[in-house]
Design an enzyme around this catalytic site. Structure first.
Site: not given
Length: 157
Positions: A23, A91, A122, A129
């Site tokens: 990723y 999610g 990101n 966050y």
């Protein structure tokens, strides 16, 4: 469900570390072996701990963390090295649940702060966050010494 990782989770943790590296476009930097990971997470001296997020008995995410020391507070804090949830489970609340449990561990152990880093690009993670109340430390730059540079400095008198 969030639980403490066990040695039996080593293959799943290694797979999630590799998926995280993919990723982050850092796959070429992953050199870990499951044997090393098992020894350092679950051996005689444990350098870090991990939490596992499960769905139906399958690991869908993890958080890997370890203590650090805050000289300003004069006590240990906690550093979150990795937080990862497989894309198909993002999610669903697993990332937040992992951070909630880690925050509880910090409180239980008297750690006054939890620190981590996120890649500048990101944005989904940065927004996540921030939604939890985390504040970026924009005035700090992270440095790393590795490879030849580390060896040269380590060999200096």
């Amino acid at each position: 469900m969030i639980r403490n990782a066990t040695a039996d989770d080593t293959p799943a943790i290694a797979a999630m570390i590799r998926a995280l590296a993919d990723y982050e476009h850092l796959t070429d930097q992953v050199v870990l072996t499951e044997a090393d990971l098992r020894r350092h997470l679950f051996g005689e001296y444990r350098y870090a701990e991990a939490l596992i997020a499960e769905d139906g008995g399958a690991a869908v995410g993890f958080a890997l963390f370890f203590p650090h020391f805050s000289t300003f507070h004069g006590q240990p804090g906690m550093y979150l090295e990795d937080l990862f949830v497989f894309p198909e489970h993002r999610g669903d609340g697993y990332g937040k649940a992992l951070l909630v449990r880690l925050a509880q561990i910090c409180v239980e152990r008297g750690a006054p702060r939890l620190d981590w880093a996120v890649l500048d690009w990101n944005e989904p993670s940065i927004q996540f966050y921030r939604s939890l109340g985390a504040q970026p430390m924009d005035e700090w730059t992270t440095f790393r010494l590795t490879g030849d540079a580390l060896g040269v400095l380590g060999a200096s008198d």
